[in-house]
Design an enzyme around this catalytic site. Sequence first.
Site, PDB file in Angstrom:
ATOM      1  N   LYS A 288      -7.328  -0.649  -9.830  1.00  0.00           N
ATOM      2  CA  LYS A 288      -7.999  -1.405  -8.765  1.00  0.00           C
ATOM      3  C   LYS A 288      -9.263  -0.672  -8.326  1.00  0.00           C
ATOM      4  O   LYS A 288      -9.177   0.483  -7.889  1.00  0.00           O
ATOM      5  CB  LYS A 288      -7.047  -1.561  -7.577  1.00  0.00           C
TER       6      LYS A 288
ATOM      7  N   THR B   3      -5.232   2.692  -7.376  1.00  0.00           N
ATOM      8  CA  THR B   3      -6.562   2.529  -6.770  1.00  0.00           C
ATOM      9  C   THR B   3      -7.466   3.664  -7.237  1.00  0.00           C
ATOM     10  O   THR B   3      -7.130   4.837  -7.072  1.00  0.00           O
ATOM     11  CB  THR B   3      -6.431   2.490  -5.232  1.00  0.00           C
TER      12      THR B   3
ATOM     13  N   HIS C  80     -13.276  -2.549  -2.860  1.00  0.00           N
ATOM     14  CA  HIS C  80     -12.432  -2.122  -1.732  1.00  0.00           C
ATOM     15  C   HIS C  80     -12.839  -2.861  -0.447  1.00  0.00           C
ATOM     16  O   HIS C  80     -12.810  -2.305   0.647  1.00  0.00           O
ATOM     17  CB  HIS C  80     -12.547  -0.605  -1.538  1.00  0.00           C
TER      18      HIS C  80
ATOM     19  N   TYR D 211      -1.847   5.534  -4.503  1.00  0.00           N
ATOM     20  CA  TYR D 211      -2.878   6.555  -4.358  1.00  0.00           C
ATOM     21  C   TYR D 211      -2.312   7.806  -5.002  1.00  0.00           C
ATOM     22  O   TYR D 211      -1.167   8.179  -4.730  1.00  0.00           O
ATOM     23  CB  TYR D 211      -3.184   6.822  -2.878  1.00  0.00           C
TER      24      TYR D 211
ATOM     25  N   SER E 280       0.828  -1.210   0.000  1.00  0.00           N
ATOM     26  CA  SER E 280       0.000   0.000   0.000  1.00  0.00           C
ATOM     27  C   SER E 280       0.859   1.256   0.000  1.00  0.00           C
ATOM     28  O   SER E 280       1.938   1.291   0.605  1.00  0.00           O
ATOM     29  CB  SER E 280      -0.894  -0.003   1.243  1.00  0.00           C
TER      30      SER E 280
HETATM   31  C1  LIG Z   1      -7.563  -2.333   6.900  1.00  0.00           C
HETATM   32  C2  LIG Z   1      -7.624  -2.223   5.401  1.00  0.00           C
HETATM   33  C3  LIG Z   1      -6.824  -1.280   4.762  1.00  0.00           C
HETATM   34  C4  LIG Z   1      -6.839  -1.197   3.359  1.00  0.00           C
HETATM   35  N1  LIG Z   1      -5.981  -0.318   2.748  1.00  0.00           N
HETATM   36  C5  LIG Z   1      -5.977  -0.245   1.394  1.00  0.00           C
HETATM   37  C6  LIG Z   1      -5.054   0.601   0.717  1.00  0.00           C
HETATM   38  O1  LIG Z   1      -4.217   1.254   1.328  1.00  0.00           O
HETATM   39  N2  LIG Z   1      -5.125   0.654  -0.638  1.00  0.00           N
HETATM   40  C7  LIG Z   1      -6.030  -0.082  -1.366  1.00  0.00           C
HETATM   41  O2  LIG Z   1      -6.049   0.003  -2.595  1.00  0.00           O
HETATM   42  N3  LIG Z   1      -6.883  -0.923  -0.743  1.00  0.00           N
HETATM   43  C8  LIG Z   1      -6.874  -1.023   0.601  1.00  0.00           C
HETATM   44  N4  LIG Z   1      -7.727  -1.894   1.213  1.00  0.00           N
HETATM   45  C9  LIG Z   1      -8.623  -2.760   0.394  1.00  0.00           C
HETATM   46  C10 LIG Z   1      -7.926  -4.074   0.050  1.00  0.00           C
HETATM   47  O3  LIG Z   1      -6.844  -3.859  -0.827  1.00  0.00           O
HETATM   48  C11 LIG Z   1      -8.878  -5.061  -0.640  1.00  0.00           C
HETATM   49  O4  LIG Z   1      -9.498  -4.427  -1.734  1.00  0.00           O
HETATM   50  C12 LIG Z   1      -9.948  -5.642   0.271  1.00  0.00           C
HETATM   51  O5  LIG Z   1      -9.464  -5.827   1.585  1.00  0.00           O
HETATM   52  C13 LIG Z   1     -10.391  -6.991  -0.282  1.00  0.00           C
HETATM   53  O6  LIG Z   1     -11.418  -7.545   0.460  1.00  0.00           O
HETATM   54  P1  LIG Z   1     -11.196  -8.696   1.577  1.00  0.00           P
HETATM   55  O7  LIG Z   1     -10.642  -7.992   2.778  1.00  0.00           O
HETATM   56  O8  LIG Z   1     -12.576  -9.213   1.778  1.00  0.00           O
HETATM   57  O9  LIG Z   1     -10.232  -9.728   1.022  1.00  0.00           O
HETATM   58  C14 LIG Z   1      -7.706  -2.025   2.615  1.00  0.00           C
HETATM   59  C15 LIG Z   1      -8.498  -2.972   3.264  1.00  0.00           C
HETATM   60  C16 LIG Z   1      -8.457  -3.099   4.638  1.00  0.00           C
HETATM   61  C17 LIG Z   1      -9.295  -4.159   5.311  1.00  0.00           C
END
Ligand SMILES: Cc1cc2nc3c(=O)[nH]c(=O)nc-3n(C[C@H](O)[C@H](O)[C@H](O)COP(=O)(O)O)c2cc1C
Length: 365
Positions: free
Chosen positions: A237, A161, A261, A135, A112
């Site tokens: 994404k 993203t 997301h 980002y 990330s």
């Molecule tokens: C705590 C947390 C932080 C996240 N931070 C980011 C991020 O910094 N950038 C991003 O593109 N997606 C972020 N996501 C989304 C994840 O990349 C992903 O799309 C999502 O967790 C997938 O679903 P799942 O948790 O059911 O596997 C985050 C998700 C969580 C749970």
Amino acid sequence: MEDNGSHWPLNVAGFEALAQKKLSKDAFDHAAGGADDELTLQENLAAFRRIKITPHVLEDVSERRLETEVLGQRLAFPVILAPVSCLRRFHPEGELAAARAAAGTGVLCALSTGSCYPLEEVARAAPGSVWFQLYAYNDREFTRNLVQRAEAAGYRALCLTVDVPLSGRRERDLRNQYIYPPELLRTSMMNVGFTREQIDQHVNDLLPFVAQALTVRLTWPYLDWLRSITNLPILLKGILSKADARQAVACGVQGIVVSNHGGRQLDCAPASIDVLPEIANAVQGQVEILIDGGVRRGSDVVKALALGAKAVLVGRPYVWALAVEGQRGVERVLTMLRDELDLALALTGCSCVAKIDSSLIWRSS
Ligand SMILES: Cc1cc2nc3c(=O)[nH]c(=O)nc-3n(C[C@H](O)[C@H](O)[C@H](O)COP(=O)(O)O)c2cc1C
């Protein structure tokens, strides 16, 4: 946790239960939660459960091959660690542990932008096994610097993203008055290139300051600029519609991640797995399709591949494992998903992942 395996959780849900015991309520809720009424969060899981697989029998499945290629990179099995910001909230080794676990099991980790370790250090910990999630910032020079650092450090792809023009409203965080640990927020800001002076100036409003620095004006033409400053393959994404998927193809990106997301942005968005077939149909193999949101079992990976994805990303499953046991935990959850996928292949009559196709999806007649 014993290495003979007897004390490890049996499945992702087991890791989640242990993580819930180990983490503070606000940290657990922050990761577990979604936007608003959490409809999309729940739907991601429910949609996978609704899909049934029809096995093919009397196929030789005595040997099974799980490896695949994504953007020309070999994966030991089609699972990638999704970008999750500030992993040090869940374990002191955070991003380093996650990236090492991905490399150790032969898969990839998408780091990330909100990493708590400098991107160069993470790349050194897992050479060749990392993608960079971007980002976009208002300041293009700032963004250019970040992208070029990632390229120089050996990241193999950029994952832009596109579903966060503004952050979703996460009511669990509001209820818990969740705050990012200030020290970790400072560190992650320094890592992307904010100066100490900028951080000190905004010491009382760091999060709004970061939010303001990120662009809400990310539009399609931005991709031309992004492509002009990097040779890395680009994935978008956060694609959920056929039209956007087609536009992504027209813009010359190499891949898309069908994603909502993890239910953290637009509540009421459809489950990613539900829109995957129409997107795969619209794209006709012109870009690689990945998916995330709700993958919790090896059989979910089969479903995603049968409906048109090349690989899946997992988010929360490895966050829980990281919280429970650091790098070893993430390795464990990855090998667990790999072993579940291996068994699912055998039980569906597929000797390799390339044999997974839509004929496996059960449809009532
Ligand atoms: C705590 C947390 C932080 C996240 N931070 C980011 C991020 O910094 N950038 C991003 O593109 N997606 C972020 N996501 C989304 C994840 O990349 C992903 O799309 C999502 O967790 C997938 O679903 P799942 O948790 O059911 O596997 C985050 C998700 C969580 C749970």
